[in-house]
Design a protein around this motif. Structure first.
Motif, PDB file in Angstrom:
ATOM      1  N   LEU A 167     113.222 -30.621 134.258  1.00 32.67           N
ATOM      2  CA  LEU A 167     113.581 -29.302 134.771  1.00 32.67           C
ATOM      3  C   LEU A 167     113.357 -29.150 136.269  1.00 32.67           C
ATOM      4  N   ALA A 168     112.376 -29.879 136.814  1.00 36.54           N
ATOM      5  CA  ALA A 168     111.994 -29.633 138.205  1.00 36.54           C
ATOM      6  C   ALA A 168     112.160 -30.818 139.144  1.00 36.54           C
ATOM      7  N   PHE A 169     112.112 -32.046 138.632  1.00 37.76           N
ATOM      8  CA  PHE A 169     112.086 -33.204 139.523  1.00 37.76           C
ATOM      9  C   PHE A 169     113.252 -34.177 139.345  1.00 37.76           C
ATOM     10  N   ASN A 170     113.865 -34.216 138.199  1.00 34.08           N
ATOM     11  CA  ASN A 170     114.969 -35.147 137.967  1.00 34.08           C
ATOM     12  C   ASN A 170     116.115 -34.844 138.930  1.00 34.08           C
ATOM     13  N   PRO A 171     116.490 -35.806 139.813  1.00 29.34           N
ATOM     14  CA  PRO A 171     117.575 -35.541 140.768  1.00 29.34           C
ATOM     15  C   PRO A 171     118.884 -35.145 140.090  1.00 29.34           C
ATOM     16  N   TYR A 172     119.097 -35.604 138.855  1.00 32.23           N
ATOM     17  CA  TYR A 172     120.366 -35.366 138.170  1.00 32.23           C
ATOM     18  C   TYR A 172     120.381 -34.079 137.346  1.00 32.23           C
ATOM     19  N   ARG A 173     119.336 -33.282 137.454  1.00 28.26           N
ATOM     20  CA  ARG A 173     119.300 -32.036 136.688  1.00 28.26           C
ATOM     21  C   ARG A 173     120.450 -31.123 137.128  1.00 28.26           C
ATOM     22  N   GLY A 174     121.145 -30.585 136.152  1.00 29.86           N
ATOM     23  CA  GLY A 174     122.225 -29.645 136.440  1.00 29.86           C
ATOM     24  C   GLY A 174     123.543 -30.266 136.854  1.00 29.86           C
ATOM     25  N   THR A 175     123.618 -31.600 136.903  1.00 30.57           N
ATOM     26  CA  THR A 175     124.862 -32.238 137.335  1.00 30.57           C
ATOM     27  C   THR A 175     125.893 -32.239 136.209  1.00 30.57           C
ATOM     28  N   ALA A 176     127.149 -32.416 136.590  1.00 29.29           N
ATOM     29  CA  ALA A 176     128.232 -32.459 135.609  1.00 29.29           C
ATOM     30  C   ALA A 176     128.245 -33.824 134.933  1.00 29.29           C
ATOM     31  N   ASP A 177     128.339 -33.833 133.613  1.00 27.48           N
ATOM     32  CA  ASP A 177     128.339 -35.101 132.883  1.00 27.48           C
ATOM     33  C   ASP A 177     129.733 -35.509 132.419  1.00 27.48           C
ATOM     34  N   LYS A 178     130.739 -34.699 132.765  1.00 25.15           N
ATOM     35  CA  LYS A 178     132.113 -35.046 132.411  1.00 25.15           C
ATOM     36  C   LYS A 178     133.074 -34.359 133.377  1.00 25.15           C
ATOM     37  N   TYR A 179     134.297 -34.844 133.400  1.00 26.43           N
ATOM     38  CA  TYR A 179     135.314 -34.266 134.279  1.00 26.43           C
ATOM     39  C   TYR A 179     135.709 -32.881 133.791  1.00 26.43           C
ATOM     40  N   VAL A 180     135.856 -31.956 134.734  1.00 24.04           N
ATOM     41  CA  VAL A 180     136.310 -30.601 134.424  1.00 24.04           C
ATOM     42  C   VAL A 180     137.519 -30.294 135.302  1.00 24.04           C
ATOM     43  N   GLU A 181     138.626 -29.918 134.699  1.00 23.52           N
ATOM     44  CA  GLU A 181     139.838 -29.583 135.446  1.00 23.52           C
ATOM     45  C   GLU A 181     139.639 -28.249 136.175  1.00 23.52           C
ATOM     46  N   PRO A 182     139.856 -28.228 137.495  1.00 18.91           N
ATOM     47  CA  PRO A 182     139.682 -26.973 138.238  1.00 18.91           C
ATOM     48  C   PRO A 182     140.827 -26.002 137.969  1.00 18.91           C
TER      49      PRO A 182
END
Length: 434
Positions: free
Chosen positions: A29-44
């Motif tokens: 929740l606080a230290f993982n650099p990848y927290r909150g990143t997108a894990d799949k492609y999302v069409e804008p």
């Protein structure tokens, strides 16, 4: 008595497991650099789709929040570029709140966020419109032959480039100009620059026979007509030139996989079998990827080891600094001890630039061509986020890299032999033969 000891044992195990789970949760929740990143492609959303003021503000706030919580620059004291980003964010937010409109497009938001991230001058951090529906001018042969047009739909490309400088994220202006040539072939970027593309687009080129107009419709990437000057579609391959005592290893992408490792191994076996004394690594046009491709390559050389760069990695509110180090090599039986040349141009970027830095800063060979497109002293290793409403792609670095040769800090990877990069292979062949 035994039951009491067993009970205490399970209590200790339970407490230990709970503490471990709590630590893992805190890290995630606080230290993982990848927290909150997108894990799949999302069409804008489509560039013409409408957003409310509230939605745009939410996406802007999300952008600055991700930068503040993930980018290492925000943990550096008195960073002038961070201050510039914060000022631009504040200015753009105030402009949005003070205008009388409540309706904006995805395109409007893309420009707004790009103006904010532009101030960081980080080539790995920025806002992108990545859509499966992106379209491009149908014929790229004129741009390849004549270069950047003088006008687009009657508008000066100098004026468009000036606007682009305020939107695109870059480290070296020379690279910005090279990328601009590619960007204007993309309909999304043309729209970003205010070009009307409803009826296609007209480019005006300055040719030896005077100005000439070409009108283009837009097609998918696969349908683009190009000048075919490279019949090899693979991203890694090699050619052995026995007559000139040289072998050329071409790497278009830095993909560290079995195909790369097998190709590299076959390459050095042929070099050894045919007693080749000169190796040329062609990194022109290589936009980067995984820097381990360079480490794998260096393991075939007759060296004891090589110096690597220092870096700083952001973990939440903590910036961990890692010192430069020396990597030892277990020499292969037939390690290459001849001459090494590396070809670079402005499109030699990121991990490909790192490859060239390994060679030049460790004095392992010569660089031929032109300077790399981004800086050795830079931010990198990209995290990918998606804005909540427009679904635009937001990229942010979470590491900072430092040049191996500290005496050249702040400088790009300059070639030992400067030449037109399109002629770099011929120049290298002449160096070897003469």
């Amino acid at each position: 008595m035994k039951i009491g000891k067993l009970k205490r044992f399970f209590i200790v195990i339970g407490v230990f497991a709970a503490a471990l789970l709590l630590l893992i949760l805190i890290y995630q929740l606080a230290f993982n650099p990848y927290r909150g990143t997108a894990d799949k492609y999302v069409e804008p959303l489509a560039l013409e789709d409408e957003l409310t003021e509230k939605q745009v503000l939410k996406d802007m706030d999300y952008t600055i929040k991700m930068l503040r919580s993930h980018h290492p620059a925000w943990l550096e004291k008195d960073n002038a570029k961070v201050q510039a980003v914060e000022r631009e964010y504040k200015n753009q937010r105030e402009q949005l709140l003070n205008d009388e409109s409540d309706s904006y497009t995805t395109l409007d938001e893309w420009r707004i966020i790009s103006k904010i991230t532009n101030k960081l001058n980080d080539g790995h951090t920025g806002c992108l419109y990545k859509s499966d529906n992106n379209r491009y001018i149908e014929d790229a042969t004129q741009v390849e032959a004549y270069g950047v047009p003088t006008q687009i739909n009657g508008a000066s490309t100098d004026a468009l480039l000036k606007d682009f400088k305020e939107l695109f994220s870059y480290e070296r202006e020379e690279y910005l100009i090279v990328f601009f040539k590619d960007a204007i072939q993309n309909e999304a970027y043309l729209k970003m620059l205010g070009v009307d593309t409803k009826e296609g687009v007209t480019f005006t080129f300055n040719t030896e026979n005077g100005n000439k107009d070409y009108h283009y419709n837009f097609v998918s990437f696969e349908q683009i007509k190009r000048i075919q000057d490279d019949t090899n579609e693979d991203w890694v391959y090699y050619d052995i030139d026995v007559d000139n005592n040289m072998a050329v290893f071409t790497l278009k992408e830095c993909n560290y996989d079995e195909h790369y490792k097998n190709t590299l191994d076959s390459f050095f076996k042929e070099v050894n079998d045919k007693d080749i004394d000169n190796i040329v690594v062609d990194l022109r046009g290589n936009g980067g990827g995984n820097s381990y491709v360079a480490d794998e390559f260096l393991s075939y050389l007759d060296i004891d080891g090589y110096n690597t760069w220092a870096c700083a990695i952001r973990y939440g509110a903590y910036l961990k600094k890692c010192d430069a180090s020396y990597t030892k090599i277990n020499k292969k039986p037939d390690a290459f001890s001849g001459n090494l040349y590396v070809l670079t141009d402005l499109n030699t970027y990121s991990a490909a630039m790192d490859f060239a830095m390994y060679v030049t800063d460790n004095h392992l060979g010569k660089i031929v061509g032109e300077a790399s497109g981004n800086m050795p002293d830079s931010y990198g290793d990209v995290l990918t986020f998606v804005t909540p409403n427009s679904k635009l792609t937001l990229r942010a670095s979470f590491k900072k890299w430092y040049r191996i040769d500290e005496t050249k800090a702040g400088q790009p990877i300059e070639p030992d032999v400067k030449c037109d990069p399109s002629d770099a292979l011929n120049v290298t062949r002449d160096l070897i033969c003469n």
